[in-house]
Enzyme design. Structure first.
Site, short mmCIF file in Angstrom:
data_model
loop_
_atom_site.label_atom_id
_atom_site.label_comp_id
_atom_site.label_asym_id
_atom_site.label_seq_id
_atom_site.Cartn_x
_atom_site.Cartn_y
_atom_site.Cartn_z
N CYS A 1 -108.12 5.71 -89.49
CA CYS A 1 -107.79 6.19 -90.82
C CYS A 1 -108.80 5.56 -91.78
O CYS A 1 -109.93 5.28 -91.40
CB CYS A 1 -106.34 5.90 -91.19
N HIS B 1 -107.13 11.88 -97.36
CA HIS B 1 -105.92 11.14 -97.71
C HIS B 1 -106.21 9.74 -98.25
O HIS B 1 -105.29 9.05 -98.71
CB HIS B 1 -105.01 11.02 -96.48
N HIS C 1 -104.78 4.82 -100.94
CA HIS C 1 -104.29 5.49 -99.73
C HIS C 1 -103.11 6.37 -100.14
O HIS C 1 -102.04 5.87 -100.49
CB HIS C 1 -103.84 4.44 -98.71
#
Length: 639
Positions: A427, A563, A578
């Protein structure tokens, strides 16, 4: 000093189990006293449950220190600490000493009836840890190969402990006898003697030798018998206005002073560590106030900040001195906590007990103000302020910043090899993996290789925090796993600009990146954020659908799924925004990035547009953390 700080951290393992044990014992004692001094099922059960740990505190320290001081404990060091403890305490027990000297067990020097103390426990733990660190990789000849490596640790520990036992056999009686003689001399000094007793009582706590001193004042070693005389009330030999002078001063410190110290240590702890620190300090303060068991708090800082513990000992001495001067007397049967204060309030020898809470309020303020000032003034390493574990130069194998392939090689090795990595994703700042065998994952090796933190959410999942350039590490790891070398990685276009790390200011003042309700980072339903592993920050429950720049800066990275976004502000702060939790799994659905890496942005410029309804429909929380990545002690203030 580094040794004592490490020792202090080691002691936190056994200390953490003491508050509950202390409270159980205290409640059991309370029930027994309310029952006229007779045990019933409840009091016996609770007292036994709490006493199981409190009576073996020295053994807990032997095992805990051995685990904490070992370089890479795998349980063998704990066994070594236990072996050392059993060897020393058995060799120096009255029965063994009697057999060695030809004397009856009851005629053996009283010093050997007090050999199971904290000091011996800590020494045994250090011996166990040293033997583990030194001999765990020992290779013996083939004929003795069964005893090679870790199997040799317990054997060597037993031998070293026998040497310690022989030394203590001659030294211990002199130490113990000297303390008793010293206590008998203090008795002749009146209130000043009471103050000196209080001071040395605390100083001897780390060594477990305070019991020798206590016996002079509380029992009938020198004719004082302060504790027993008080408990007997008017039917004993106690004197109103005199009996209790060697116990009274403990109440204000234990009930109020030490909780004030706990509050001071909490407010001075690093923001990212307050949540964890609060657990130790709160439970320690409760056991100190209610039961009068102070070890959970005292051992929390006595080795981490020994000078602060010296101040505490001075305050205890002053408290006993002042209490001996004032017309106030109180005693206890267990310790100087709330339970004993209530139970002894109506004792005929209790004099003006209402003064104890008054003095307590004063000591609470003194401890809080003085401890907070000293901690900040000299940057003492109290709980929550410890330095991050320093990695010795010879064990540091982190690659130069920007050498992602070298970092990837070290990460793959620390994760148990390419065959152990079943799935690999990333991520905004961390690697997300599924591994075949979690026992092969070496957290310390990952830290040495440059990981900021490792977390195991459960099952076979492992997450490794790296930073905003994590995607390049992930790409390089895929090359390493596939057997492609550096050339392949370079040709794949991994030419990310290498940024020089800077440190964010202590206070980062920015605008909220999205409209909504501000919530504490600890409330974010992701352990990486909530426990501060990612760094300090705040979180926002959004009511809008556009994330904007919180301050002037440059876009350092934009995650492909949209994101998350990384910024470097003009003051050097690295920020991660985030959007939502676990939204990387949405693969960009519901996110529209409005900027690209390298763009210069001003406060309020739109960065990302997102769809809260889609995030919620996918089963994810929309709460949006904003994290400072390059200063673990920073705080964010929203303008």
């Amino acid at each position: 000093m580094k040794f004592f700080q490490r020792l202090g951290r080691s002691l936190m393992l056994p200390v953490a189990v003491l508050p509950v044990a202390a409270i159980l014992s205290g409640i059991g004692y309370w029930i027994k006293s309310a029952n006229g001094g007779d045990d019933n099922v409840a009091s016996a059960f609770l007292a036994a449950a709490g006493g199981a740990l409190l009576s073996n505190i020295a053994l807990l320290f032997a095992v805990g220190v051995s685990i904490g001081m070992a370089k890479k404990s795998d349980g063998t060091s704990a066994l070594a600490g236990l072996v050392s403890w059993l060897t020393v305490t058995t060799m120096l027990s009255p029965t063994t000493i009697g057999a060695l000297t030809g004397a009856a067990a009851e005629d053996v020097d009283l010093a050997f009836t007090n050999i199971q103390n904290v000091f011996v426990g800590i020494i045994c733990g250090l011996i166990g840890a040293w033997c583990y660190n030194r001999f765990r990789d020992t290779k013996l000849p083939d004929a003795l190969s069964f005893f090679s490596g870790r199997r040799s640790v317990a054997i060597v520990t037993a031998g070293a402990s026998l040497v310690l036992s022989v030394a203590l056999m001659f030294v211990w009686p002199f130490v113990y006898g000297g303390l008793v003689s010293f206590g008998e001399w203090i008795v002749t000094l009146g209130p000043v003697g009471a103050g000196l007793y209080g001071f040395f009582n605390r100083l001897l706590i780390p060594l477990g030798l305070h019991h020798a001193l206590n016996s002079v004042f509380w029992f009938d070693v020198a004719g004082i018998n302060d504790l027993n005389n008080f408990l007997q009330g008017s039917s004993g030999d106690g004197v109103y206005g005199v009996t209790g002078q060697y116990m009274t001063g403990f109440f204000p410190i234990m009930m109020f002073g030490l909780p004030g110290a706990a509050l001071a240590m909490y407010v001075t702890a690093k923001t990212t560590r307050r949540k964890v620190t609060a657990g130790i300090l709160l439970s320690g303060a409760i056991s100190s106030f209610f039961v009068g068991v102070t070890e959970p708090l005292e051992f929390a800082f006595m080795f981490l900040a020994p000078w602060l513990y010296l101040v505490h000992a001075v305050f205890m001495g002053i408290s006993l001195f002042v209490s001996a001067l004032l017309p106030v007397r109180m005693g206890f049967g267990f310790s100087g906590g709330f339970i004993d204060l209530v139970l002894s309030w109506m004792n005929p020898l209790a004099q003006n007990p209402w003064l104890i809470p008054v003095m307590g309020v004063f000591w609470f303020a003194v401890y809080f103000v003085v401890f907070r000032w000293i901690i900040r003034r000299w940057d003492l390493k109290t709980p929550g302020r410890e330095d991050d574990e320093v990695i010795d130069d010879e064990t540091t194998d982190a690659a130069p910043r920007g050498d992602f392939h070298a970092t990837a090689e070290r990460f793959v090795a620390a994760l148990g090899g390419g065959a152990n990595i079943v799935e690999l994703e990333n991520c905004a700042t961390r690697l997300r993996m599924e591994v075949a065998d979690t026992s092969k994952v070496d957290d310390k090796a990952l830290a040495r290789a440059g990981a900021a933190g490792t977390i195991r959410p459960g099952g076979t999942s492992v997450q490794v925090v790296y930073g905003l350039n994590v995607q390049f590490v992930k790409d390089a790891m895929e090359d390493v796993i596939a057997g492609r070398g550096r050339a392949a990685f370079a040709s794949a276009g991994a030419e990310a600009p290498v940024t020089v790390a800077t440190t964010a200011p202590a206070v980062v003042r920015v605008k909220a990146p999205v409209a909504g309700r501000v919530v504490p980072l600890s409330d974010v339903p992701d352990e990486m954020f909530s426990n501060g592993t990612m760094g300090p920050g705040v979180a926002i429950e959004p009511t809008d659908d556009v994330v904007t720049a919180p301050a002037d800066g440059i876009v350092e990275s934009v995650f492909p799924s949209g994101h998350a976004i990384g910024l470097r502000l003009n003051d050097g702060t690295e920020l991660l925004i985030h959007i939502g939790i676990d939204t990387v799994s949405m693969k960009g659905d519901g996110f529209e990035t409005l900027v690209a890496a390298g763009d210069v942005v001003k406060t309020g410029d739109p960065l990302v547009r997102f769809d809260p309804d889609r995030i919620a429909a996918a089963g994810h929380a929309t709460v949006t953390p904003m994290i400072v990545l390059n200063n673990p002690d920073a705080t964010i203030e929203l303008e």
